[in-house]
Design an enzyme around this catalytic site. Sequence first.
Site, PDB file in Angstrom:
ATOM      1  N   ASP A 180      48.911  36.341  44.639  1.00 17.58           N
ATOM      2  CA  ASP A 180      47.367  37.428  44.618  1.00 17.58           C
ATOM      3  C   ASP A 180      47.758  38.706  44.285  1.00 17.58           C
ATOM      4  OD1 ASP A 180      46.397  34.751  43.671  1.00 17.58           O
ATOM      5  OD2 ASP A 180      45.392  34.707  45.353  1.00 17.58           O
TER       6      ASP A 180
ATOM      7  N   ASN B 131      36.297  33.443  47.354  1.00 15.61           N
ATOM      8  CA  ASN B 131      35.880  31.779  48.052  1.00 15.61           C
ATOM      9  C   ASN B 131      36.014  32.791  49.677  1.00 15.61           C
ATOM     10  OD1 ASN B 131      36.543  29.448  46.833  1.00 15.61           O
ATOM     11  ND2 ASN B 131      38.890  29.488  46.822  1.00 15.61           N
TER      12      ASN B 131
ATOM     13  N   GLY C 249      40.674  34.224  42.777  1.00 16.18           N
ATOM     14  CA  GLY C 249      40.294  35.244  41.202  1.00 16.18           C
ATOM     15  C   GLY C 249      40.235  37.072  42.378  1.00 16.18           C
TER      16      GLY C 249
ATOM     17  N   GLY D  65      61.952  37.449  44.855  1.00 16.44           N
ATOM     18  CA  GLY D  65      62.436  38.281  43.778  1.00 16.44           C
ATOM     19  C   GLY D  65      61.692  37.048  42.618  1.00 16.44           C
TER      20      GLY D  65
END
EC number: 2.7.1.15
Length: 297
Positions: free
Chosen positions: A244, A13, A43, A218
């Site tokens: 990500d 994107n 991704g 965490g």
Amino acid sequence: MSKPKITVIGSINMDLVTKTNTIPKVGETVLGESFLTIPGGKGANQAVAAARLGAEVTMIGCVGDDAFGSELKNHLTAQGVAMENVKTIPETSTGIASITLSDGDNSIIIVSGANNFVTPEIVKQHEHIIAESDIVLLQLEVPLQSVIEAVQLARKHNVRVILNPAPIQKLPKELILQVDYITPNEHEQEMLLSRNDMTDEELIQVKEKCIVTKGSKGVMLYQNGETFIQGYKVKAVDSTGAGDSFNGALAFSLSNGAALKESCQFANAVAALSVTKLGAQAGMPTLKEAEEFISTR
């Protein structure tokens, strides 16, 4: 350390980022501070995170035949991600994410565009790449049937799979039971486990696959009992790419043979560093930067 082979099948994107002091309510207009176009997509973000750390990363996905598509392919290539298997879809727009930032937090609207063309057929065409991978990294910003196809091919070739179940949706139980690791946040974990089509034994299996991210706090693991791995405290500028970064770093560390707990500790550090700069990918650290950060803590 050797260069692990990581294949990322997922979204690419352009992030359209507006920074403001106040996120508007329905019907309200507010003044923003700044506007930026920044490469993104779960991704692509995870691919960059792993590549920055030194992995050999192959991206499988689609962009549109527009300016954003060309810019993103050039950018990801410059980040060290192999883009030969990213297809340009004619007469289609590249995926975008409209992001509003306020006080280090964010709200996001995604328009999938060319990401919808990452079909099971495209995944099948790349079976040889999946077969040669150490880990396949997946998310849910491309069609679900394509994710299912990727998992089946990975299982066929005994390749480990990490599934980041975001944005969350109802998933077939066969898919969940076939992946090796699942990386939900707390809300996503609740949805994964609150289902009536699994036996108690199957639900335990799913829970033990979960690496539950809890932001700056965490992560929680459930293999051999509950294990909480504390995060790192930093001054957050933009939290957009933290998850990500975690997933890319987790794939990198596991591919290099590290144990799950050690890999999660490493991924926590990478995620912490990633939020210290504006943009999902801009703050993603190199291996040297991550190791130096860990050594000082």
